[in-house]
Design an enzyme around this catalytic site. Structure first.
Site, PDB file in Angstrom:
ATOM      1  CG  ASP A 142      -0.838 -13.225  -1.650  1.00 28.18           C
ATOM      2  OD1 ASP A 142      -1.032 -13.342  -0.420  1.00 28.18           O
ATOM      3  OD2 ASP A 142      -1.667 -13.591  -2.505  1.00 28.18           O
ATOM      4  CG  HIS A 178      -3.251  11.859   3.820  1.00 30.46           C
ATOM      5  ND1 HIS A 178      -3.443  12.336   2.542  1.00 30.46           N
ATOM      6  CD2 HIS A 178      -4.433  12.040   4.481  1.00 30.46           C
ATOM      7  CE1 HIS A 178      -4.671  12.802   2.432  1.00 30.46           C
ATOM      8  NE2 HIS A 178      -5.288  12.640   3.598  1.00 30.46           N
ATOM      9  CE  LYS A 209      -6.433   8.964   1.485  1.00 33.76           C
ATOM     10  NZ  LYS A 209      -5.281   9.894   1.337  1.00 33.76           N
TER      11      LYS A 209
END
Length: 309
Positions: A262, A255, A257
């Site tokens: 870079d 879950h 996100k």
């Protein structure tokens, strides 16, 4: 020998064993335009280019270091890059240990802690007397512990305030969505994405564009969401050779996100990379290039990548 000399020596000499990985070309002119973190990452990814132009690349690195760069953070970037580029666990372990050796060497050259003299032993006296190092350390244990804490447990120094940002975004909002696309478009060497699902073709197109310009893209997603209608993840692998992994556990969700570009900037929050998240749901996100935060999220991604199948 300074950290600049050590890493410059690494770029300036030696040979590497043949590898199946094809290193992209990087010119010294392009390298000179890069910020330090991107330069370190790209020069390692393009090691043959760096070795072939070693004088120029060493000069570029020395200029960065002489400008007051945070060498502790540079060492972290080097370790992350070498670990990512390694082809197996043995190579990854070797890369991590090599970076620790470099850090210890740099610390020693900067004047690290000197073991206390054994009581009753003069500076030039023979080391053959019957006194143990543990006894010697015991005579100065408070000082030793204090110096060890100072030397080994200092967090990376932050960038100058003018260079560090923390930005907030809220959804539904096309302005916030455009900020996400711009964030993805700014990736130069790597893009690590860890999200519940991707169903927004606008996001998928930005990921494809990153892959096409040579960015190393990796995706982690939830196993059950992978087969949901509209999911773009499998299509990104099949059509554009973008690798992905899932938690492969039906009893729980992957879950998280977030995305890291870079290894220098992070996008994270409640926002799902879906059409509903963009146009309907109330979501919130922050975006920052704070070095400690970027390093933490990059490490978390690598940990999950190694854990998942």
């Amino acid at each position: 020998m300074s950290l600049s000399d050590i890493i410059s020596a690494c770029l300036g000499g030696g040979s590497s064993a043949p590898s199946e990985r094809q290193a992209p070309y990087l010119s010294a002119d392009d390298a000179a335009q890069m910020p330090l973190e991107v330069f370190v990452q790209r020069s390692l990814e393009s090691a043959p280019s760096a070795l072939g132009q070693s004088n120029a690349f060493c000069d570029i690195f020395r200029k960065h270091i002489s400008g007051g760069a945070n060498t502790a953070y540079v060492a972290q970037v080097v370790q992350d890059s070498l670990t990512r580029l390694a082809s197996n666990d043995t190579d990854r372990a070797a890369a991590q240990w090599a970076c620790q050796i470099l850090a210890l060497a740099a610390q020693s050259s900067a004047g690290g802690y000197h073991p206390p003299q054994v009581q009753g032993q003069s500076q030039g006296q023979s080391q053959g007397q019957n006194h143990s190092y543990a006894q010697a350390v015991g005579t100065d244990s408070a000082g030793w512990e204090m110096q060890q804490r100072q030397q080994h447990h200092q967090p990376p120094q932050p960038q100058a305030k003018s260079d560090v940002y923390v930005r907030s975004y809220f959804f539904p909002s096309e302005e916030s969505f455009n900020a996400l696309v711009q964030f993805l478009d700014s990736a130069q060497s790597s893009l690590d994405i860890c999200v519940f699902n991707i169903t927004d073709n606008g996001v998928a197109n930005a990921i494809i564009a990153a892959k096409r310009r040579g960015v190393d893209v990796r995706i982690i997603t939830d196993d059950e969401q992978l087969t949901c209608k509209g999911s773009d993840v499998e299509r990104l692998q099949e059509d554009h050779n973008i690798p992905f992994k899932t938690d492969n556990d039906p009893t729980k969700f992957m879950h998280s996100k977030f995305a890291v570009i870079d290894r220098r900037a992070v996008w994270c929050g409640s926002y799902n990379w879906t059409v509903a998240g963009r146009r309907s749901n109330n979501e919130s996100v922050i975006c920052t290039n704070d070095p400690e935060t970027a390093h933490a999220f990059s490490s978390e991604f690598n940990s999950l990548w190694n854990q998942f199948s």
